[in-house]
Scaffold this motif. Structure first.
Motif, mmCIF file in Angstrom:
data_model
loop_
_atom_site.group_PDB
_atom_site.id
_atom_site.type_symbol
_atom_site.label_atom_id
_atom_site.label_comp_id
_atom_site.label_asym_id
_atom_site.label_seq_id
_atom_site.Cartn_x
_atom_site.Cartn_y
_atom_site.Cartn_z
ATOM 1 N N ALA A 1 23.278 -61.930 -21.080
ATOM 2 C CA ALA A 1 24.329 -60.914 -21.183
ATOM 3 C C ALA A 1 23.788 -59.582 -20.713
ATOM 4 O O ALA A 1 22.621 -59.256 -20.933
ATOM 5 C CB ALA A 1 24.837 -60.795 -22.615
ATOM 6 N N ALA A 2 24.624 -58.811 -20.065
ATOM 7 C CA ALA A 2 24.287 -57.462 -19.626
ATOM 8 C C ALA A 2 25.594 -56.695 -19.519
ATOM 9 O O ALA A 2 26.675 -57.239 -19.756
ATOM 10 C CB ALA A 2 23.534 -57.482 -18.297
ATOM 11 N N ALA A 3 25.503 -55.410 -19.158
ATOM 12 C CA ALA A 3 26.704 -54.580 -19.080
ATOM 13 C C ALA A 3 26.415 -53.335 -18.270
ATOM 14 O O ALA A 3 25.260 -52.941 -18.100
ATOM 15 C CB ALA A 3 27.179 -54.187 -20.482
ATOM 16 N N PHE A 4 27.470 -52.730 -17.763
ATOM 17 C CA PHE A 4 27.363 -51.393 -17.181
ATOM 18 C C PHE A 4 28.571 -50.595 -17.647
ATOM 19 O O PHE A 4 29.661 -51.150 -17.844
ATOM 20 C CB PHE A 4 27.261 -51.426 -15.649
ATOM 21 N N GLY A 5 28.357 -49.305 -17.871
ATOM 22 C CA GLY A 5 29.454 -48.481 -18.363
ATOM 23 C C GLY A 5 29.143 -47.016 -18.219
ATOM 24 O O GLY A 5 28.032 -46.635 -17.851
ATOM 25 N N GLY A 6 30.122 -46.192 -18.509
ATOM 26 C CA GLY A 6 29.917 -44.756 -18.389
ATOM 27 C C GLY A 6 31.219 -43.984 -18.475
ATOM 28 O O GLY A 6 32.120 -44.346 -19.244
ATOM 29 N N ARG A 7 31.286 -42.946 -17.663
ATOM 30 C CA ARG A 7 32.450 -42.063 -17.698
ATOM 31 C C ARG A 7 33.744 -42.828 -17.427
ATOM 32 O O ARG A 7 33.812 -43.674 -16.535
ATOM 33 C CB ARG A 7 32.284 -40.961 -16.640
ATOM 34 N N ARG A 8 34.771 -42.488 -18.187
ATOM 35 C CA ARG A 8 36.055 -43.173 -18.058
ATOM 36 C C ARG A 8 36.657 -43.010 -16.663
ATOM 37 O O ARG A 8 37.228 -43.962 -16.109
ATOM 38 C CB ARG A 8 37.022 -42.635 -19.117
ATOM 39 N N ASP A 9 36.521 -41.817 -16.067
ATOM 40 C CA ASP A 9 37.127 -41.598 -14.748
ATOM 41 C C ASP A 9 36.447 -42.422 -13.660
ATOM 42 O O ASP A 9 37.092 -42.831 -12.680
ATOM 43 C CB ASP A 9 37.111 -40.112 -14.374
ATOM 44 N N GLY B 1 17.624 -36.698 -24.254
ATOM 45 C CA GLY B 1 18.759 -35.793 -24.392
ATOM 46 C C GLY B 1 19.476 -35.538 -23.084
ATOM 47 O O GLY B 1 19.970 -34.434 -22.846
ATOM 48 N N ILE B 2 19.549 -36.548 -22.241
ATOM 49 C CA ILE B 2 20.193 -36.425 -20.931
ATOM 50 C C ILE B 2 21.313 -37.452 -20.830
ATOM 51 O O ILE B 2 21.145 -38.618 -21.202
ATOM 52 C CB ILE B 2 19.175 -36.623 -19.793
ATOM 53 N N LYS B 3 22.460 -37.013 -20.299
ATOM 54 C CA LYS B 3 23.640 -37.863 -20.236
ATOM 55 C C LYS B 3 23.865 -38.330 -18.794
ATOM 56 O O LYS B 3 24.278 -37.541 -17.950
ATOM 57 C CB LYS B 3 24.858 -37.076 -20.736
ATOM 58 N N PRO B 4 23.606 -39.605 -18.502
ATOM 59 C CA PRO B 4 23.902 -40.116 -17.158
ATOM 60 C C PRO B 4 25.398 -40.345 -16.983
ATOM 61 O O PRO B 4 26.157 -40.339 -17.959
ATOM 62 C CB PRO B 4 23.135 -41.427 -17.119
ATOM 63 N N ASP B 5 25.808 -40.580 -15.742
ATOM 64 C CA ASP B 5 27.215 -40.889 -15.470
ATOM 65 C C ASP B 5 27.520 -42.359 -15.725
ATOM 66 O O ASP B 5 28.602 -42.706 -16.200
ATOM 67 C CB ASP B 5 27.558 -40.531 -14.023
ATOM 68 N N LEU B 6 26.564 -43.223 -15.371
ATOM 69 C CA LEU B 6 26.683 -44.650 -15.637
ATOM 70 C C LEU B 6 25.369 -45.153 -16.232
ATOM 71 O O LEU B 6 24.304 -44.613 -15.934
ATOM 72 C CB LEU B 6 26.975 -45.433 -14.345
ATOM 73 N N THR B 7 25.457 -46.178 -17.053
ATOM 74 C CA THR B 7 24.280 -46.793 -17.670
ATOM 75 C C THR B 7 24.371 -48.298 -17.496
ATOM 76 O O THR B 7 25.436 -48.893 -17.685
ATOM 77 C CB THR B 7 24.208 -46.460 -19.178
ATOM 78 N N CYS B 8 23.235 -48.905 -17.148
ATOM 79 C CA CYS B 8 23.145 -50.363 -17.070
ATOM 80 C C CYS B 8 22.342 -50.850 -18.272
ATOM 81 O O CYS B 8 21.277 -50.303 -18.573
ATOM 82 C CB CYS B 8 22.460 -50.801 -15.780
#
Length: 427
Positions: free
Chosen positions: A273-281, A255-262
């Motif tokens: 295949a891999a990815a990284f993503g997170g906050r739009r800003d 139940g914890i929200k990181p800023d970015l996730t790999c």
């Protein structure tokens, strides 16, 4: 001489160590690596034709088992259209939409080709977003082989890190501070000392590369609070545990929200295949929108996207994760009971479709505790199970993986083999 031995000797003439990733060489357990020729469901077969129950699953991606017919069909349907374009495809949008739907902390995502590329790019993005240089990582967490991540703890709590690989300049390693996993006190001390310098904290919320070690809720909550307080970017490296421990990854469990996730492994369905993503800003700082450069010729490769997208769709079936967790728990409970009957010091843990085996009396919570395990006994157990046709990770410091193809018959056969293996250790 077995065909595996012949192939290994041949491989060493043209490939460093005879393998293309170090753990495959069996150096820590001894013996000859198995060269795999084919796989299906919960099994694979080596060059000598011997069948093994597979508990590495390509180190996590094969959550549906090998050669799942629907994934195979999805790949075959795109093959005829071309292998790689170096230009956008609609399928890239579809997998991005699926990832953002399943992992709510991810508002935008960038596809890459490997977990190392994902973590390396996320850290560069965090530094570009914060205009800071220092990162914090934790002992025992592996985030790929980028220079700034191949660092061990210095001689004192807050000393600079030291390179753990030749070829990593000390000037790069000095920007990385390494702390003990699950140690909130050390974390607080580091932020008090370096808070205004810290660009990012990167962590495996469920570690898999020092064996399976869970973060405590207190530890992850402290990470979230300190990063928010000091303006640092919190990165969850879920390359291994993402879609493995729950549909929404470890961040759903805690139940914890990181800023970015790999992410990686499962999102490629066995393809690179891999990815990284997170906050739009934060993601807006990536080129071509911002000044943080990242690119890749094979990013979003249509074959890898097809395998990954179909895998992500299939794991959303009702009851999938309940069944996966149940089978994994059945495995570790059965192994624990077999070890207890043989009076061999042993413990085990599981979460979702990941598990850890420890030749020690209790489940560890840090890298230091992991190192107290009996590696001699593990090595003997590994080879006894290998002889019995069960393939666990060839290292005492790696997690294992169960797939939806590991049915009761497969788990029961594994536990039966373990009874004999543990009995031989006690003899």
């Amino acid at each position: 001489m077995s065909k595996n031995q012949v192939l290994f000797e041949r491989a060493q003439r043209t490939i460093p160590g005879g393998v293309n990733s170090p753990v495959r060489a069996f150096r820590s357990v001894g013996g000859t690596p198995r060269f795999i020729e084919r796989a299906e469901g919960a099994y694979f077969w080596d060059a000598d034709g011997k069948r093994y129950i597979d508990y590495i699953g390509s180190w996590g991606p094969m959550i549906l088992g090998h050669v799942h017919p629907e994934v195979l069909d999805a790949v075959q349907r795109v093959l005829a259209n071309g292998f790689s374009f170096g230009a956008p495809t609609e399928a890239e949008i579809e997998i991005a939409e699926e990832i953002c739907k399943l992992v709510p902390s991810i508002e935008q995502v960038r596809m890459v080709s490997s977990g190392t590329e994902a973590t390396m790019s996320a850290l560069r993005l965090a530094r570009g977003f914060t205009n800071r240089s220092r990162i914090i990582k934790f002992e025992g967490c592996y985030h790929g082989h980028a220079d700034s991540l191949l660092v061990k703890a210095g001689s004192g709590l807050l000393t600079f890190g030291n390179p753990t690989s030749a070829g990593v300049p000390a000037d790069i390693a000095k920007h990385t501070t390494v702390l003990e996993y699950n140690n909130v006190e050390q974390l607080d001390e580091a932020f008090r000392a370096f808070g205004s310098e810290i660009a990012s904290v990167i962590v495996e919320p469920v570690a898999g590369n020092m064996n399976l070690v869970r973060a405590t809720p207190e530890f992850l909550n402290a990470l979230r609070e300190r990063c928010s307080e000091y303006g640092a970017v919190l990165i969850f490296d879920e390359v291994m545990c993402g879609f493995r421990v729950a549909l929404g990854g470890a961040q759903e469990v805690y139940g914890i929200k990181p800023d970015l996730t790999c992410l990686g492994k499962v999102i490629g369905g066995g393809m690179p295949a891999a990815a990284f993503g997170g906050r739009r800003d934060i993601m807006a700082h990536l080129a071509p929108l911002g000044g943080v450069y990242q690119a890749g010729t094979l990013s979003g490769n249509p074959i890898a996207v097809a395998a990954g997208l179909k895998t992500l769709q299939l794991i959303q079936r009702r009851g999938f994760y309940d069944d996966l967790a149940k089978q994994t728990r059945k495995l570790v409970d059965g192994l624990t009971a077999a070890a207890r009957d043989a009076k061999v010091p042993f413990s085990a843990d599981s979460i979702g479709g990941m598990f850890g085996l420890y030749f020690m009396d209790s489940v560890p919570g840090s890298f230091a505790q992991i190192q107290q395990g009996d590696t001699r006994r593990f090595n003997a157990f590994f080879h006894a199970m290998l002889d019995a046709g069960v393939y666990f990770a060839p290292s005492a410091f790696e997690a294992g993986f169960v797939s939806s193809a590991h049915d009761d018959a497969v788990i029961d056969a594994t536990i039966d083999a373990a009874r004999g293996a543990f009995a031989s250790l006690a003899a």
